[in-house]
Design a protein around this motif. Structure first.
Motif: not given
Length: 206
Positions: A156-185
């Protein structure tokens, strides 16, 4: 008339940064991340958690068996816990791997809750040993959730720092990040409850 050597020294002194300025510039540079070392440490942690989980699973099954839990139930518990570090699908993408881990760790956490419920169903159950094993087991599951989150956050850090990153891929990973965060909780909450039960039971025994 100044010599050419003196002129050259003068030019060098005018372009050379003072020592303190050089130190400030070097101090401002971000330290290089040793990715290879980080990956090696994560692999070692994963192997340690896997070995610990296997040992705890054997101890858990032994306690449940001796307590009178039917074989078909203990076999299902063993099967679900074995899936935690199952890396059979190496071709899966990071998103697919994480979604699989979320399901597996969620199911394993339910196994901990289910195993605890058996102490109320079987009078001959060794509850002190069972509660101690479940506390250690949930600790491993909690650490596993944290470990699974690390490569995701790096990506995620690499994608967020890349101005040419695929927005769809970034959005997908951010969604998964939320799920993993919920899992940790969730795993942390279960760990807390498991620990409280163990402490309360030990106090009652005293």
């Amino acid at each position: 008339m100044p010599s050419s050597k003196a002129s050259k020294n003068k030019n060098n002194s005018s372009t050379r940064l003072p020592p303190k300025t050089q130190q400030r510039k070097q101090a401002g540079k971000p330290a290089k991340v040793n990715v290879k070392r980080i990956l090696m440490e994560e692999t070692e942690t994963k192997e340690r958690l896997k070995d610990t989980l296997e040992s705890l699973t054997e101890r858990l099954i032994a306690v449940l068996d001796s307590g009178g839990v039917p074989k078909e139930r203990t076999k299902e518990i063993q099967r679900q816990l074995a899936l935690v570090f199952d890396n059979s699908d190496t071709s899966a993408s990071l998103t697919e791997q994480l979604q699989s881990i979320i399901v597996v760790l969620s199911d394993a956490t339910k196994v901990v809750e289910k195993s605890w419920s058996y102490c109320h169903c079987y009078p001959s159950m060794d509850v002190p040993t069972l509660s101690s094993i479940l506390d250690e087991l949930q600790t491993v599951l909690c650490e596993s959730a944290f470990l699974a989150n690390k490569p995701l956050q790096r990506r995620l850090v690499n994608l967020q720092a890349d101005p040419k990153a695929d927005a769809a891929v970034l959005t997908e990973l951010e969604g998964v990040s939320k799920q993993v965060s919920d899992l940790i909780t969730s795993t942390k909450a279960t760990l807390y409850m498991t620990h409280v039960r163990m402490v309360v039971f030990n106090q009652e025994e005293e």
